[in-house]
Design a protein around this motif. Sequence first.
Motif, PDB file in Angstrom:
ATOM      1  N   LEU A 317       0.821  -1.064   0.088  1.00 44.56           N
ATOM      2  CA  LEU A 317       0.064   0.026  -0.017  1.00 44.56           C
ATOM      3  C   LEU A 317       0.985   1.348   0.003  1.00 44.56           C
ATOM      4  O   LEU A 317       1.975   1.224   0.594  1.00 44.56           O
ATOM      5  N   TYR A 318       0.304   2.153  -0.795  1.00 42.80           N
ATOM      6  CA  TYR A 318       1.079   3.538  -0.965  1.00 42.80           C
ATOM      7  C   TYR A 318       0.351   4.739  -0.271  1.00 42.80           C
ATOM      8  O   TYR A 318      -0.637   5.005  -0.674  1.00 42.80           O
ATOM      9  N   PHE A 319       1.130   5.263   0.587  1.00 42.79           N
ATOM     10  CA  PHE A 319       0.634   6.488   1.347  1.00 42.79           C
ATOM     11  C   PHE A 319       1.049   7.877   0.655  1.00 42.79           C
ATOM     12  O   PHE A 319       2.141   8.232   0.815  1.00 42.79           O
ATOM     13  N   HIS A 320       0.264   8.347  -0.331  1.00 41.99           N
ATOM     14  CA  HIS A 320       0.672   9.457  -0.973  1.00 41.99           C
ATOM     15  C   HIS A 320       0.326  10.946  -0.379  1.00 41.99           C
ATOM     16  O   HIS A 320      -0.958  10.859   0.010  1.00 41.99           O
ATOM     17  N   VAL A 321       1.199  11.603  -0.340  1.00 43.14           N
ATOM     18  CA  VAL A 321       1.130  13.055   0.329  1.00 43.14           C
ATOM     19  C   VAL A 321       1.696  14.014  -0.451  1.00 43.14           C
ATOM     20  O   VAL A 321       2.742  13.854  -1.320  1.00 43.14           O
ATOM     21  N   SER A 322       1.267  15.219  -0.192  1.00 44.37           N
ATOM     22  CA  SER A 322       1.901  16.268  -0.984  1.00 44.37           C
ATOM     23  C   SER A 322       2.710  16.948   0.006  1.00 44.37           C
ATOM     24  O   SER A 322       3.759  17.929  -0.196  1.00 44.37           O
ATOM     25  N   LYS A 323       2.559  16.829   1.404  1.00 48.32           N
ATOM     26  CA  LYS A 323       3.337  17.164   2.535  1.00 48.32           C
ATOM     27  C   LYS A 323       3.332  16.480   3.503  1.00 48.32           C
ATOM     28  O   LYS A 323       2.246  15.918   4.267  1.00 48.32           O
ATOM     29  N   PRO A 324       4.501  15.742   3.862  1.00 46.59           N
ATOM     30  CA  PRO A 324       4.693  14.506   4.916  1.00 46.59           C
ATOM     31  C   PRO A 324       3.943  15.271   6.215  1.00 46.59           C
ATOM     32  O   PRO A 324       4.022  16.167   6.719  1.00 46.59           O
ATOM     33  N   PRO A 325       2.949  14.428   6.972  1.00 43.53           N
ATOM     34  CA  PRO A 325       2.346  14.951   8.041  1.00 43.53           C
ATOM     35  C   PRO A 325       3.333  15.018   9.305  1.00 43.53           C
ATOM     36  O   PRO A 325       4.687  14.447   9.283  1.00 43.53           O
ATOM     37  N   ARG A 326       3.066  16.095  10.039  1.00 42.67           N
ATOM     38  CA  ARG A 326       4.111  16.372  11.177  1.00 42.67           C
ATOM     39  C   ARG A 326       3.956  15.190  12.168  1.00 42.67           C
ATOM     40  O   ARG A 326       3.070  14.689  12.301  1.00 42.67           O
ATOM     41  N   ASP A 327       4.970  15.124  12.914  1.00 43.81           N
ATOM     42  CA  ASP A 327       5.139  14.006  14.053  1.00 43.81           C
ATOM     43  C   ASP A 327       4.164  14.483  15.162  1.00 43.81           C
ATOM     44  O   ASP A 327       3.588  15.474  15.382  1.00 43.81           O
ATOM     45  N   ASN A 328       3.396  13.361  15.328  1.00 44.39           N
ATOM     46  CA  ASN A 328       2.438  13.228  16.388  1.00 44.39           C
ATOM     47  C   ASN A 328       1.225  14.017  15.954  1.00 44.39           C
ATOM     48  O   ASN A 328       0.279  14.037  16.792  1.00 44.39           O
ATOM     49  N   SER A 329       0.948  14.339  14.600  1.00 47.85           N
ATOM     50  CA  SER A 329      -0.144  14.823  14.225  1.00 47.85           C
ATOM     51  C   SER A 329      -1.224  13.633  13.917  1.00 47.85           C
ATOM     52  O   SER A 329      -0.555  12.426  13.816  1.00 47.85           O
ATOM     53  N   PRO A 330      -2.560  13.689  13.869  1.00 46.73           N
ATOM     54  CA  PRO A 330      -3.476  12.701  13.633  1.00 46.73           C
ATOM     55  C   PRO A 330      -3.115  12.051  12.308  1.00 46.73           C
ATOM     56  O   PRO A 330      -3.294  10.899  12.460  1.00 46.73           O
ATOM     57  N   GLY A 331      -2.701  12.718  11.194  1.00 49.09           N
ATOM     58  CA  GLY A 331      -2.172  11.981   9.935  1.00 49.09           C
ATOM     59  C   GLY A 331      -0.760  11.053  10.160  1.00 49.09           C
ATOM     60  O   GLY A 331      -0.993   9.961   9.920  1.00 49.09           O
ATOM     61  N   ALA A 332       0.043  11.651  11.017  1.00 45.79           N
ATOM     62  CA  ALA A 332       1.274  10.735  11.149  1.00 45.79           C
ATOM     63  C   ALA A 332       0.719   9.563  12.269  1.00 45.79           C
ATOM     64  O   ALA A 332       1.203   8.211  11.974  1.00 45.79           O
ATOM     65  N   ASN A 333      -0.234   9.711  13.002  1.00 42.79           N
ATOM     66  CA  ASN A 333      -0.486   8.634  14.070  1.00 42.79           C
ATOM     67  C   ASN A 333      -1.433   7.541  13.374  1.00 42.79           C
ATOM     68  O   ASN A 333      -1.034   6.259  13.425  1.00 42.79           O
ATOM     69  N   PHE A 334      -2.236   8.236  12.261  1.00 39.29           N
ATOM     70  CA  PHE A 334      -3.045   7.204  11.487  1.00 39.29           C
ATOM     71  C   PHE A 334      -2.073   6.384  10.495  1.00 39.29           C
ATOM     72  O   PHE A 334      -2.037   5.075  10.233  1.00 39.29           O
ATOM     73  N   LEU A 335      -0.855   6.939  10.189  1.00 41.77           N
ATOM     74  CA  LEU A 335       0.156   6.285   9.201  1.00 41.77           C
ATOM     75  C   LEU A 335       0.927   5.074  10.226  1.00 41.77           C
ATOM     76  O   LEU A 335       1.075   4.255   9.519  1.00 41.77           O
ATOM     77  N   LYS A 336       1.110   5.488  11.270  1.00 40.71           N
ATOM     78  CA  LYS A 336       1.814   4.640  12.278  1.00 40.71           C
ATOM     79  C   LYS A 336       0.867   3.544  12.329  1.00 40.71           C
ATOM     80  O   LYS A 336       1.424   2.197  12.501  1.00 40.71           O
ATOM     81  N   GLU A 337      -0.396   3.555  12.582  1.00 46.81           N
ATOM     82  CA  GLU A 337      -1.372   2.503  12.687  1.00 46.81           C
ATOM     83  C   GLU A 337      -1.453   1.690  11.516  1.00 46.81           C
ATOM     84  O   GLU A 337      -1.525   0.490  11.677  1.00 46.81           O
ATOM     85  N   LEU A 338      -1.393   2.366  10.316  1.00 50.45           N
ATOM     86  CA  LEU A 338      -1.337   1.495   9.190  1.00 50.45           C
ATOM     87  C   LEU A 338      -0.218   0.629   9.105  1.00 50.45           C
ATOM     88  O   LEU A 338      -0.490  -0.641   8.637  1.00 50.45           O
ATOM     89  N   LYS A 339       0.907   0.878   9.362  1.00 55.18           N
ATOM     90  CA  LYS A 339       2.081   0.259   9.160  1.00 55.18           C
ATOM     91  C   LYS A 339       2.074  -0.700  10.140  1.00 55.18           C
ATOM     92  O   LYS A 339       2.687  -1.877   9.956  1.00 55.18           O
ATOM     93  N   SER A 340       1.579  -0.915  11.239  1.00 54.27           N
ATOM     94  CA  SER A 340       1.436  -1.708  12.376  1.00 54.27           C
ATOM     95  C   SER A 340       0.255  -2.710  12.265  1.00 54.27           C
ATOM     96  O   SER A 340       0.619  -3.800  13.126  1.00 54.27           O
TER      97      SER A 340
END
Length: 554
Positions: A317-340
């Motif tokens: 699966l590919y997580f396409h972004v125009s700007k990488p989400p900041r650390d500890n932001s909701p988007g970054a936390n969701f990405l972390k859950e996706l990977k796990s």
Amino acid sequence: MWLNEADEFSEIFKGFFPFYLLLALPLFIIISPVNPVGASYEFPISRMQQYDLHGVPHGCRSAPVNLEARSLSGWSTSRHCVVARLQDISAEHFREIRSKAGALLVVLPKDIETLPQSEKQILMDLEKVMLSQEVFIPVYFATWTPELQDIVDDVANSMVTDEKAGTAAQALLNSVSANGYQIVINTNKAVPKTDVHIASIQGKLIGHGVEDKMPTIAIVAHYDSFGVAPELSFGADSNGSGVAMLLELARLFSHLYANTQTHARVNLLFLLSGGGKLNYQGSKKWLEDQLDGVDASLLQEANFILCLDTVGGANSLYFHVSKPPRDNSPGANFLKELKSVKSNVPVEVVHKKINLAEEVLAWEHERYSIRKLSAFTLSSLKTHKQPLRSTILDTKSSVDISQLARNTEIVAQALARHIYNLSADTFPFSKPMGVEADSLKTYIEFLTAQPRSAQLLADKNNPLVLALSQLLSGYIKDVKVSYQTPDKRDPEFVFYDITKAIVNVYSVKPAVFDLFLTFAIVIYLTIVYVFIQGFPKLYSVMLRFTTQKKSKTY
């Protein structure tokens, strides 16, 4: 007695009736086809894409055809309609046909779903070439039939026969005896469609608490498809799989939100956008309405917008972004859950900046990123340039239901862990409340039951749009359908009215046969004329001969 009968026979020849009989009847016999029923054929055909986007014309600009059929190697002028199989046409062939031929009729493979992946890739690349430029000649596509295959073979063999001729006389004889075909497509000139509407369907699962004071997560998928011909664009993976995943997520979370013990304090907003293949017009209009309307604060405070696009295949699966989400932001936390969720399914981040100079945005999340919203697209494709996103070969067989179910489970588990702040070893959607492969299969079969190109869904009460809104209403309350109409003075997009037609293929002889037949008729008439004019003299000779023979007998 016999002489009297001969006199009467002579008088008959001097009348009008035998002249008609001797001339007309043989001509009718010569000219009439052996099999009148097989002299003409009729097939349904699909016309190549024609639309305007941001004032730029795309696709085929002409519709009617009345030309002689020629093979891919036998055509030479704009008076010829090239008839060829799709797999025989190369990009170089198409460029030459586009600039010099009169029309193109493409015969699709017999069983398009069983083609090897290598052949599919070649054909998808050809589609990309065909759609990358404006085409001024009529281009049509026909599904395979045995009769159509015979016509293609006849057209191709007539050229081969000429090449194998040893002498000029033999070549002339081959030309006279060859079968020719006239391609006739009686349509009017394509004109822009009026009363065009692009529908977007939205619904919400409201969290437990005050709606305006809770964070919102939006899940978006465009429901239309795209290909070289609108009537052949079924878009099973792109983006039928994205719609199927969204509907399944709506079903799963509706059960959680219906229970007071699992009613989360997060709003879930679901959007099925229209015009996705036309620079995401549906999302663009919906976003403008939301940010300028009463729900502006709800969307402005969104945690993130998750766009689903072509999620029915691949092992990654590919997580396409125009700007990488900041650390500890909701988007970054969701990405972390996706990977796990599943360690054997890697989730790779693909960062691509938005290029506003391009006519079409790469991914749907870019529409939201432009407005400073946290958004990203989840896809099984690594790049937006994959031809699978815009091909008529994207049929039901393109979607692996087991992989789609696996990907849906990953997204559902990651989303639930993020919303409920669950630990990594928690699986809230385990059986019997988990993802149902049968439901996903039903969604895909429903979505691929008809072509979903944007111009085919542009009427206000389109049955497919109404059916999608009813499906979403089965899981979510307060489902609304909003419509976008192009500006009459400066429209962002324009659709044209002819997407399909009927081709009449007439079995005819080549022009050299007409010349040969003219000479034959002239010779025949000359012989008949000489015979009629000389018959009295012939009769006198015969009469004198029979008289002398009779006198000798007596």
